[in-house]
Design a protein around this motif. Structure first.
Motif, short mmCIF file in Angstrom:
data_model
loop_
_atom_site.label_atom_id
_atom_site.label_comp_id
_atom_site.label_asym_id
_atom_site.label_seq_id
_atom_site.Cartn_x
_atom_site.Cartn_y
_atom_site.Cartn_z
N ARG A 186 -2.97 -1.46 -20.46
CA ARG A 186 -1.95 -0.83 -21.30
C ARG A 186 -0.83 -0.26 -20.44
O ARG A 186 0.36 -0.36 -20.78
CB ARG A 186 -2.59 0.27 -22.14
N ALA A 187 -1.19 0.34 -19.30
CA ALA A 187 -0.18 0.89 -18.41
C ALA A 187 0.74 -0.22 -17.89
O ALA A 187 1.96 -0.05 -17.84
CB ALA A 187 -0.86 1.61 -17.24
N TYR A 188 0.17 -1.33 -17.51
CA TYR A 188 0.98 -2.46 -17.05
C TYR A 188 1.91 -2.95 -18.15
O TYR A 188 3.07 -3.29 -17.90
CB TYR A 188 0.09 -3.60 -16.56
N GLU A 189 1.40 -3.00 -19.37
CA GLU A 189 2.22 -3.47 -20.49
C GLU A 189 3.42 -2.57 -20.72
O GLU A 189 4.55 -3.04 -20.88
CB GLU A 189 1.37 -3.56 -21.76
N LEU A 190 3.20 -1.26 -20.72
CA LEU A 190 4.30 -0.31 -20.93
C LEU A 190 5.34 -0.44 -19.82
O LEU A 190 6.54 -0.45 -20.08
CB LEU A 190 3.78 1.12 -20.98
N PHE A 191 4.86 -0.50 -18.58
CA PHE A 191 5.77 -0.54 -17.44
C PHE A 191 6.52 -1.87 -17.39
O PHE A 191 7.74 -1.90 -17.16
CB PHE A 191 4.97 -0.32 -16.16
N GLU A 192 5.81 -2.96 -17.62
CA GLU A 192 6.43 -4.28 -17.55
C GLU A 192 7.48 -4.47 -18.64
O GLU A 192 8.59 -4.95 -18.38
CB GLU A 192 5.35 -5.36 -17.68
N LYS A 193 7.13 -4.09 -19.85
CA LYS A 193 8.00 -4.33 -21.00
C LYS A 193 8.97 -3.17 -21.27
O LYS A 193 9.77 -3.24 -22.20
CB LYS A 193 7.16 -4.61 -22.24
N LYS A 194 8.87 -2.13 -20.44
CA LYS A 194 9.76 -0.97 -20.56
C LYS A 194 9.71 -0.38 -21.97
O LYS A 194 10.72 -0.23 -22.65
CB LYS A 194 11.18 -1.34 -20.14
N LEU A 195 8.51 -0.05 -22.37
CA LEU A 195 8.26 0.54 -23.68
C LEU A 195 8.09 2.05 -23.57
O LEU A 195 7.76 2.58 -22.51
CB LEU A 195 6.98 -0.07 -24.28
N ASP A 196 8.31 2.74 -24.68
CA ASP A 196 8.02 4.17 -24.80
C ASP A 196 8.74 5.00 -23.73
O ASP A 196 8.21 5.99 -23.25
CB ASP A 196 6.50 4.38 -24.71
N GLY A 197 9.94 4.58 -23.33
CA GLY A 197 10.70 5.32 -22.35
C GLY A 197 10.07 5.37 -20.98
O GLY A 197 10.29 6.31 -20.21
N CYS A 198 9.28 4.36 -20.64
CA CYS A 198 8.51 4.39 -19.40
C CYS A 198 9.41 4.24 -18.17
O CYS A 198 10.17 3.29 -18.05
CB CYS A 198 7.46 3.28 -19.42
N ILE A 199 9.30 5.19 -17.26
CA ILE A 199 9.94 5.11 -15.94
C ILE A 199 8.89 4.85 -14.87
O ILE A 199 9.03 3.95 -14.05
CB ILE A 199 10.71 6.41 -15.62
N LYS A 200 7.82 5.64 -14.86
CA LYS A 200 6.79 5.49 -13.84
C LYS A 200 5.42 5.82 -14.41
O LYS A 200 5.24 6.86 -15.05
CB LYS A 200 7.09 6.42 -12.65
N CYS A 201 4.45 4.93 -14.16
CA CYS A 201 3.07 5.13 -14.61
C CYS A 201 2.20 5.56 -13.43
O CYS A 201 2.24 4.92 -12.36
CB CYS A 201 2.49 3.83 -15.18
N VAL A 202 1.40 6.57 -13.65
CA VAL A 202 0.43 7.02 -12.66
C VAL A 202 -0.98 6.79 -13.21
O VAL A 202 -1.24 7.06 -14.39
CB VAL A 202 0.64 8.50 -12.30
#
Length: 382
Positions: free
Chosen positions: A359-375
């Motif tokens: 899920r973290a990769y999906e958000l970061f890759e697709k730039k969803l939910d205002g994602c800047i950086k996933c930890v």
């Protein structure tokens, strides 16, 4: 242990892998407390980095606690908290002696491209990465930096890659007092390049991207002017802002998956007839003033790209580029964090337990939910 497992282009999962062991007297085993997903990991995910093998573990941004050390390790002991640079360096070869830790010739002897890198394909040595509960750290007396007792893991996590990379991008620009600096890309590295440009004396910093929420984040976090290249003709716009000449320095913080050119997106990303899409780099060359500097910290792979080198030659441009020599910058940037000049963890927008890595990769890759950086929290807690 639980670890990220690459299953092929666009497919990752969390699986069980053997715990790492001491393989060399200079090794350490680190229990990972925080790891991160980097834009460079997406190049691996998308099949754009050669020799990325099924079953490997990504992750080159991580901090943790030393669990075990080899008999030759002198500077670390079990219980020490450490931040580990993404490049693995021996500290004693021709390049390391010159501070070029990203070019170490001992940790990736089968390739002339770069040093060894955690979790970044067999092109950089085939080392397992830190999106896992534990990781083997070679040359443990050389790379890892002890985390001060009064600092939290997330305050120093990005000293392992993206903060030094952004800073080196600005430093390589040879920014003079009052210079106009344009940063292409409002991802994490671009944001730190913007902050660093101010620290190095820029008089004006401009950011270029095509995603509105990232541009808004850059305005707030780095106090920069911004332009969406889908809304303006970016090269004439930048020249109009600089008396027709162009900015003094352009920093490519995007790399091989740049948007903005259908030709390069097809040739480089879909057909892989060139090593990714060099659109941001081409815009740097076209926008920067004659005699200006182009700094490249966005990742490009071999073997070649369609780049207007004739334009660069005739404009008399200076090019500076490299993977970041992380170890060189860690102490200096630690002081910037301590002094409050850089809020490194201020770019974190999402945190996930390791089990939710896909899920973290999906958000970061697709730039969803205002994602800047996933930890990632490999053990589900600090």
């Amino acid at each position: 242990m639980q670890a990220m497992v690459y299953e092929g282009p666009y497919r990752v999962k969390v699986g069980t892998k053997p715990d790492p062991i001491i393989e060399h007297p200079n090794d350490a085993i680190v229990r990972v407390t925080r790891s991160a997903i980097c834009g460079s990991d997406l190049h691996l995910l998308h099949g754009l980095v050669t020799d990325t093998r099924v079953g490997c573990t990504f992750g080159h941004e991580f901090v943790g606690v030393v669990e075990e050390v080899g008999p030759s390790v002198r500077t670390l002991k079990p219980g020490d908290r450490v931040a580990v640079p993404f490049n693995i360096s021996c500290g004693s070869c021709f390049y390391c002696k010159r501070g070029l830790f990203a070019n170490c010739e001992s940790t990736n002897p089968s390739s002339d491209l770069a040093s060894g890198v955690y979790g970044y394909s067999h092109t950089t040595g085939g080392y397992e990465g830190g999106q896992a509960q534990y990781v083997r750290v070679p040359f443990a007396d050389v790379g890892p930096m002890k985390i001060p007792d009064d600092m939290e893991d997330e305050e120093v996590l990005f000293l392992t890659d993206i903060l030094p990379t952004g800073y080196q991008g600005a430093e390589m620009g040879n920014i003079q007092p009052g210079d106009t600096v344009v940063v292409f890309g409002c991802g994490p590295v671009g944001l730190f390049a913007m902050k660093s440009a101010w620290l190095l004396g820029a008089g004006r910093v401009i950011a270029v991207d095509h995603i509105d929420y990232r541009l808004a984040f850059a305005r707030k976090y780095a106090r920069v002017e911004t332009f969406n290249f889908k809304d303006v003709d970016i090269i004439p716009t930048l020249k109009e802002l600089t008396e027709g000449r162009g900015p003094d320095v352009c920093i490519d913080a995007v790399g091989m998956e740049a948007e903005g050119s259908k030709l390069h997106s097809v040739l480089g990303v879909k057909l892989k007839m060139e090593a990714g899409s060099p659109t941001a780099l081409n815009w740097c060359i076209q926008a920067v003033r004659k005699g200006g500097t182009v700094s490249i910290v966005g990742v490009y792979g071999p073997p070649w790209n369609l780049v207007p080198i004739g334009t660069a030659m005739n404009k008399g441009l200076t090019f500076r580029m490299n993977q970041c020599n992380v170890k060189r910058y860690m102490p200096h940037l630690l002081e910037h964090i301590r002094a409050g000049r850089i809020d490194a963890r201020g770019i974190i927008t999402h945190r996930f337990p390791l089990a939710e890595l896909p899920r973290a990769y999906e958000l970061f890759e697709k730039k969803l939910d205002g994602c800047i950086k996933c930890v990632l929290l490999p053990h589900g807690h600090a």
